[in-house]
Design an enzyme around this catalytic site. Structure first.
Site, mmCIF file in Angstrom:
data_model
loop_
_atom_site.group_PDB
_atom_site.id
_atom_site.type_symbol
_atom_site.label_atom_id
_atom_site.label_comp_id
_atom_site.label_asym_id
_atom_site.label_seq_id
_atom_site.Cartn_x
_atom_site.Cartn_y
_atom_site.Cartn_z
ATOM 1 N N VAL A 272 -13.428 -105.710 14.210
ATOM 2 C CA VAL A 272 -14.755 -105.777 13.403
ATOM 3 C C VAL A 272 -15.866 -106.708 14.045
ATOM 4 C CG1 VAL A 272 -15.532 -106.580 11.486
ATOM 5 C CG2 VAL A 272 -13.564 -105.349 11.315
ATOM 6 N N HIS A 545 -3.397 -125.664 17.319
ATOM 7 C CA HIS A 545 -3.382 -125.570 15.713
ATOM 8 C C HIS A 545 -5.059 -125.936 15.448
ATOM 9 C CE1 HIS A 545 1.089 -127.189 15.433
ATOM 10 N NE2 HIS A 545 1.030 -125.890 15.818
#
Length: 608
Positions: A272, A545
């Protein structure tokens, strides 16, 4: 069944390797099931998409796969899931092979921007930034460690104005997804459950260092226990998102059985590039697939789950982001929001210990022993079932933050950067020659690494568009250690790690702190605070993370992008649901919270 072997697997599982030959002869007689995560057609270009779908989910990772699966449980709505990557690889099924996937087509293979304050021992001063590019996202290439975080993390989210995100609010969604394989934990119905789509289990293989880690922690006064239960303040062997020695990504857990639903379409290898926006809000998405540009419309909502890098990138390319940046890139402004800001990342460093006994996760030794391959193919056991030697973690307070949560984690890797000769980890960490060469004296020899890292860093980074070109990688500015308090807390973690690694349980195997100074820091007094600050700025260990780039918060929060229902401020029909929405990073590994975010997002969309 896919048999493509990605990455540097020549001597590990290649056609001329001993494992390769044995696999060919033994596979028909053994039982372990290894195949693509979902079993989707990689290049399905013949079946056209519908012109409209009720919901379009962008990104099939740790949150997006969950959302698409749960939304499609309602037979009255149609769901399109668009994923930039493919269906993964047979190798992603094998836990010990995780490092072989870095740098392959399953990895976006980002690098952080050089800033002169961190990652100085990496090539170009840039840390590797591995993110999954396949259905299942980073749950295909992560360390599989299952940790939810701390109760206080989510209570803090609620305190910041995010109604419905306290610990008691989110705990049911953690339980909803879980299929707990530890019989003792499963009896604790307040914190655990069985029967969910996501397997969580104890490791099938442990070295003696796992036992030593827990015993050494007790020697220092810490406790062993369930870090996802009543208290997180324990040291233990991590549970993993595996079953029978095989990785279970969110694709395998949530989409394998959902893919046959007539109201769910999964489109792979489609990136996208932009949202279709009008004065009425989001109308659909534009995507690129096999060099072709196409679009598809939505009736109800688009849900961005492209991750802490991908989601802000798509928003900014669409005109939703900081006004000054978009103006500079000549992107028409749709909504001025602090997209890409407030990024938080866990960051640490490595403390290496040598060993006199052959008890570590020594790939070079295991790979020459065919019994391990037989054990794995027969019943999912042996070293191949281990998450690359991550065999212990513990959560503590440094005393430098006056908070309820732990601000430090100590992670144990039952190996070291050159235990396999540098074939995998050297490249995956992007190490400079000088940084790697300090470990040459223990190449292929036994040892282990303790990795202390900050759970709640004060430094904040950002994601910045490089250009209007959707194929251009964004600029990742993590700003590690820009706040000196992060260095101070990490040095505390280093001191605890040194005591832990030299406790009697490890000394039993002849553990010794590796005595060779970091080559970039050898001018400083060895083991002094100044020395360790130099080390953390050079051997900067990125845990991957990364959160907060589409922060959740009330509209008057100057850094918020979405509200408590994950709706983008001022844009009708658009939500973000992935690690990017975390207002503050959780106290531990982020895959489990991302699964929870997916569960809660789907519930809000369907029922609230």
């Amino acid at each position: 069944m896919s048999t493509t072997l990605p990455g540097p697997l020549g001597f590990l599982l290649g056609p001329v390797g001993v494992f390769g030959y044995l696999a060919v002869f033994l596979w028909p007689f053994l039982k372990v099931e290894l195949d693509d995560p979902v079993g989707l057609p990689q290049f399905d270009i013949l079946t056209p998409l519908d012109s409209h779908y009720d919901y379009i989910v962008v990104g099939g990772g740790s949150s997006g796969a969950v959302i698409a699966s749960r939304l499609s449980e309602n037979p009255h709505v149609s769901v399109l899931l668009i994923e930039a990557g493919g269906d993964g690889s047979i190798i992603s099924d094998v836990p010990a092979m995780v490092a072989t996937l870095y740098g392959t087509s399953m990895d976006w293979n980002f690098k952080s921007a050089s800033d002169g304050k961190s990652c100085l021992g990496m090539i170009g001063g840039r840390c590797s930034w591995h993110r999954g590019k396949a259905i299942g996202g980073s749950s295909n290439i992560n360390g599989m460690l299952y940790n939810r975080g701390n109760k206080a993390d989510f209570d803090r989210w609620a305190e910041l104005g995010n109604h419905g995100w306290s610990y008691e609010d989110v705990l049911p969604f953690f339980r909803k997804s879980e299929d707990q394989g530890n019989h003792y934990y499963a009896q604790d119905s307040r914190y655990h459950s069985v029967g969910g789509p996501q397997p969580v289990s104890d490791p099938n293989f442990e070295t003696p260092l796992a036992w030593a880690f827990k015993k050494a922690a007790r020697h220092l006064g810490y406790t062993n226990g369930d870090v996802n239960g009543e208290s997180q303040f324990h040291f233990t062997v991590p549970q993993t998102t595996t079953r029978d020695g095989r990785r279970f990504s969110t694709a395998k857990s949530f989409l394998r059985h959902a893919k046959s639903r007539p109201n769910l379409r999964i489109l792979l290898n489609a990136k996208v590039t932009k949202l279709v926006l009008s004065k009425y809000g989001v109308q659909g998405v534009i995507y690129k697939r096999f060099g072709n540009i196409a679009s598809v419309k939505c009736r109800r909502e688009v849900i961005l789950s492209a991750g802490a890098i991908g989601s802000p990138q798509i928003l900014m390319l669409s005109g939703i982001g900081p006004k000054r940046l978009l103006k500079k890139l000549h992107i028409p402004l749709y909504k001025d929001l602090p997209v890409g800001m407030s990024m938080q990342s866990h960051i640490g460093t490595s403390i290496v210990f040598s060993l006199k006994e052959p008890v570590s996760f020594n790939v070079a030794r295991f790979i020459t022993n065919p019994a391990h391959l037989v054990a794995y193919l027969k019943n999912g056991r042996g070293f191949l079932s281990s998450p690359s030697g991550f065999e212990g973690f513990g959560f503590i307070k440094s005393g430098l933050q006056n908070k309820a949560w732990p601000d430090l984690e100590i992670l144990m890797l039952s190996g070291h950067p050159s235990i396999e000769g540098g074939l995998l980890y050297r490249g995956s960490l992007n190490l400079r020659d000088e940084q790697f060469d300090q470990y040459k004296s223990i190449q292929f020899e036994d040892g282990f690494t303790l990795i202390p890292y900050n759970l709640h860093p004060h430094s904040r980074g950002r994601i910045i568009l490089h250009s209007r070109d959707s194929d251009a990688k964004p600029i990742i500015q993590p700003n590690y250690f820009h706040d000196p308090r992060d260095v101070q807390s990490l040095i505390h973690g280093i001191r605890v790690s040194m005591k832990l690694g030299q406790a009697p349980a490890f000394k039993h195997f002849g553990s010794e702190l590796f005595p060779v100074p970091n080559p970039f820091c050898k001018y400083l007094p060895f083991l002094s605070d100044a020395y360790w600050e130099c080390v953390v700025r050079h051997f900067t260990y990125s845990i991957h993370h990364d959160t907060g780039t589409c922060r959740m918060g009330p509209y008057d929060d100057p850094y918020s992008v979405v509200d408590h229902q994950l709706r983008v401020h001022g844009v009708q029909g658009l939500r973000v649901a992935d690690a990017s929405i975390m207002p503050e990073i959780t106290s531990g590994h982020t895959n489990a919270p991302c699964i929870m975010i997916g569960e809660k997002a789907a519930h809000m969309i369907l029922y609230e």
